[in-house]
Scaffold this motif. Structure first.
Motif, PDB file in Angstrom:
ATOM      1  N   TYR A 150      51.368 -51.670   6.829  1.00  0.00           N
ATOM      2  CA  TYR A 150      52.310 -52.416   7.686  1.00  0.00           C
ATOM      3  C   TYR A 150      52.000 -52.181   9.153  1.00  0.00           C
ATOM      4  O   TYR A 150      52.400 -52.951  10.003  1.00  0.00           O
ATOM      5  CB  TYR A 150      53.747 -51.916   7.533  1.00  0.00           C
TER       6      TYR A 150
ATOM      7  N   ALA B 137      48.701 -50.465  -6.057  1.00  0.00           N
ATOM      8  CA  ALA B 137      49.086 -50.942  -4.724  1.00  0.00           C
ATOM      9  C   ALA B 137      48.503 -52.329  -4.460  1.00  0.00           C
ATOM     10  O   ALA B 137      49.193 -53.228  -3.980  1.00  0.00           O
ATOM     11  CB  ALA B 137      48.627 -49.955  -3.656  1.00  0.00           C
TER      12      ALA B 137
ATOM     13  N   LEU C 178      47.550 -54.533  -6.683  1.00  0.00           N
ATOM     14  CA  LEU C 178      48.160 -55.513  -7.583  1.00  0.00           C
ATOM     15  C   LEU C 178      49.481 -56.008  -6.986  1.00  0.00           C
ATOM     16  O   LEU C 178      49.744 -57.214  -6.933  1.00  0.00           O
ATOM     17  CB  LEU C 178      48.399 -54.888  -8.961  1.00  0.00           C
ATOM     18  N   LEU C 179      50.294 -55.057  -6.501  1.00  0.00           N
ATOM     19  CA  LEU C 179      51.578 -55.449  -5.907  1.00  0.00           C
ATOM     20  C   LEU C 179      51.344 -56.303  -4.662  1.00  0.00           C
ATOM     21  O   LEU C 179      52.065 -57.257  -4.407  1.00  0.00           O
ATOM     22  CB  LEU C 179      52.401 -54.213  -5.554  1.00  0.00           C
TER      23      LEU C 179
ATOM     24  N   VAL D 183      48.787 -58.316  -3.999  1.00  0.00           N
ATOM     25  CA  VAL D 183      48.344 -59.681  -4.272  1.00  0.00           C
ATOM     26  C   VAL D 183      49.485 -60.493  -4.855  1.00  0.00           C
ATOM     27  O   VAL D 183      49.681 -61.655  -4.498  1.00  0.00           O
ATOM     28  CB  VAL D 183      47.078 -59.734  -5.159  1.00  0.00           C
ATOM     29  N   VAL D 184      50.292 -59.903  -5.730  1.00  0.00           N
ATOM     30  CA  VAL D 184      51.332 -60.688  -6.384  1.00  0.00           C
ATOM     31  C   VAL D 184      52.456 -61.024  -5.408  1.00  0.00           C
ATOM     32  O   VAL D 184      52.918 -62.157  -5.343  1.00  0.00           O
ATOM     33  CB  VAL D 184      51.892 -59.948  -7.611  1.00  0.00           C
ATOM     34  N   PHE D 185      52.896 -60.042  -4.627  1.00  0.00           N
ATOM     35  CA  PHE D 185      54.090 -60.291  -3.826  1.00  0.00           C
ATOM     36  C   PHE D 185      53.802 -60.646  -2.369  1.00  0.00           C
ATOM     37  O   PHE D 185      54.681 -61.114  -1.669  1.00  0.00           O
ATOM     38  CB  PHE D 185      55.037 -59.099  -3.909  1.00  0.00           C
ATOM     39  N   PHE D 186      52.577 -60.421  -1.893  1.00  0.00           N
ATOM     40  CA  PHE D 186      52.275 -60.776  -0.511  1.00  0.00           C
ATOM     41  C   PHE D 186      51.126 -61.768  -0.384  1.00  0.00           C
ATOM     42  O   PHE D 186      50.889 -62.295   0.688  1.00  0.00           O
ATOM     43  CB  PHE D 186      51.930 -59.532   0.305  1.00  0.00           C
ATOM     44  N   GLY D 187      50.393 -61.985  -1.464  1.00  0.00           N
ATOM     45  CA  GLY D 187      49.288 -62.923  -1.380  1.00  0.00           C
ATOM     46  C   GLY D 187      48.084 -62.383  -0.642  1.00  0.00           C
ATOM     47  O   GLY D 187      47.341 -63.118  -0.018  1.00  0.00           O
ATOM     48  N   PHE D 188      47.869 -61.080  -0.722  1.00  0.00           N
ATOM     49  CA  PHE D 188      46.698 -60.456  -0.116  1.00  0.00           C
ATOM     50  C   PHE D 188      45.588 -60.408  -1.143  1.00  0.00           C
ATOM     51  O   PHE D 188      45.770 -59.793  -2.192  1.00  0.00           O
ATOM     52  CB  PHE D 188      47.040 -59.014   0.229  1.00  0.00           C
ATOM     53  N   GLY D 189      44.420 -60.954  -0.850  1.00  0.00           N
ATOM     54  CA  GLY D 189      43.306 -60.839  -1.783  1.00  0.00           C
ATOM     55  C   GLY D 189      43.428 -61.832  -2.925  1.00  0.00           C
ATOM     56  O   GLY D 189      43.879 -62.948  -2.736  1.00  0.00           O
TER      57      GLY D 189
END
Lengths: 202, 261
Positions: A51, A84, A86-87, A89-95
């Motif tokens: 962050y 970390a 996985l969370l 990409v799923v919830f923030f759309g990173f990667g």
């Protein structure tokens, strides 16, 4: 730092995933159920570290801190970073989803290498010396990560070679920042709670 | 930059905010498997048509999941800004029919096509993930992954993280506010880096102490290293129906790919 889905070629994706699974497997073997709260909390701290956006010239960089995570967790960095990412990409759309293996490997393997490199140094009784080792660990983890990102791009096709070459210089500022931040963090931990870093790590 | 969701401002520890929709009624495992297979098929697409159809399905699912369109697009746009650099680089590095030349470097149509294809694929996968997986709560995701035979310790780690991300991010915000109260402003100098390093170190120490208290409290309640997942997940008729339609669509995409090669 996060490679997106669709960019890498299938052989790179598969070999990245296989190596990441091996790393995660070793990490899980080394982790007891008793250590779960500790690992979960530490992994969350590193999630929060991303962050922190530090201003740098016209843009900003966010901390990665995989070097310090590696020093604290060793092989357990693999499962911690997999969860970390996985969370993220799923919830923030990173990667991306299919590149999860490659991304995990690119961040976690340098962490493990730094663990072996700086394991002794960080546990030195002098806070200054330990902090310098912390800085070396922080910087070298970024160097290794950017080299691995560059390789995974370059191996995916001729047309990515230029992008791969751009990855390394782009990470030099992050490397410098991370070295300073790691230095201060290790110095503080050494002064405030030395038993945390000098006790046997996981 | 602060307007973009991309800058990871907070972890709410919950699902994406959305109105109740049909997607919510579908079994979590079916949603995860569908999203995974979709990613596999779309990423391995070689032609534009299947990738575009995948993107279309992704938009449809976003609509069906009643996600907040504005917020969803903001997240995706953040990634696309990054993709823009790729679109700028790839035409120059891929050999092919020249589109135009700049400073003696030829930009090729093939490079542009490749960059666009990657952009479409990445967007399609993310949108499907947002609509199918991110709409469930993070702990449901953990339970569903456990039912899908993900290693037990990994699931436990996920559940712990989901819980403590919230707690630690509060701790982080508290410390940042204390720094702000002392007129600390982020800059590009050693003082900033040192202060952030101290902040990070302190966060680590507090978290480790917290982890010790957590373990103590859990042991006191008879924690023997295992969380019980006692929710029953049942596949209903509507799950089968959704799965079947999704599967047929994927077969269509695969067929189109085979046709293109």
């Amino acid at each position: 730092m996060h490679i997106v889905d669709g960019a890498l070629s299938a052989p790179v994706l598969v070999s990245g995933a296989v190596l990441a699974i091996v790393g995660v497997f070793i990490g899980l073997k080394k982790m007891d159920y008793d250590q779960l709260p500790l690992v979960g909390v530490l992994a969350s701290v590193f999630f929060i570290a991303s962050y922190i956006h530090l201003p740098l010239g016209f843009s900003s960089v966010h901390l990665i801190m995989n070097g310090l995570l590696g020093i604290l967790l060793g092989w357990v960095a693999f499962p911690a970073l997999l969860v970390a990412l996985l969370l993220q990409v799923v919830f923030f759309g990173f990667g991306g989803l299919l590149v999860l293996g490659v991304n995990t490997l690119n961040i976690a393997l340098p962490a493990v290498i730094v663990y072996y490199l700086c394991y002794r140094g960080v546990r030195h009784e002098s806070a200054k010396v330990a902090a310098i080792w912390g800085a070396i660990g922080g910087a070298s983890a970024i160097v290794l990560t950017s080299i691995m990102v560059a390789f995974s791009l370059a191996l995916s096709g001729e047309s990515f070679v230029l992008a791969a070459k751009a990855v390394l210089p782009a990470h030099i500022p992050i490397m410098v920042v991370e070295a300073f931040v790691s230095y201060a963090a290790v110095y503080l931990i050494h002064t405030v709670k030395p038993e945390f870093i000098t006790k046997e790590s996981i | 930059m602060s307007k973009l969701e991309h800058s990871l401002t907070s972890w709410s520890g919950q699902a994406l905010k959305h109105q109740p929709s049909l997607i919510d009624g579908i079994d979590a495992r079916v949603r995860i498997v569908c999203a995974g297979l979709f990613a596999l098929v779309v990423v391995s697409s070689v032609a534009f048509l299947p990738a575009l159809l995948g993107l279309l399905l992704a938009f449809f699912l976003v609509k069906m999941a009643k996600l907040n369109i504005k917020r969803t697009l903001r997240r995706v746009v953040a990634m696309d800004l990054f993709m823009l650099t790729l679109i700028c680089i790839l035409p120059f590095t891929t050999p092919g029919d020249p589109m135009f030349t700049l400073f003696g470097l030829a930009a090729s149509w093939q490079g542009l096509a490749h960059a666009l294809l990657i952009t479409i694929k990445a967007n399609a996968v993310l949108l499907v993930l947002f609509s199918l997986v991110a709409t469930m709560s993070a702990s449901t995701l953990g339970h569903a992954l456990a039912h899908l035979k993900m290693p037990n310790k990994l699931v436990h780690l996920l559940l712990f993280m989901v819980r403590y991300l919230d707690v630690i991010s509060l701790e982080y915000k508290k410390m940042r506010r204390a720094m702000q109260a002392r007129a600390f402003v982020l800059g590009c100098d050693r003082h900033t880096w040192q202060s952030i390093g101290y902040l990070f170190g302190m966060l680590l120490i507090r978290s480790v102490e917290r982890a010790e208290r957590i373990l103590g409290a859990m042991k006191c309640r008879g924690f023997c290293g295992r969380l019980y997942l006692n929710d029953e997940m049942k596949i209903t008729l509507s799950d089968r129906f959704f799965g079947l339609i999704f599967f047929c669509f994927l077969i269509l995409l695969i067929g189109l790919n085979i046709d293109a090669t």
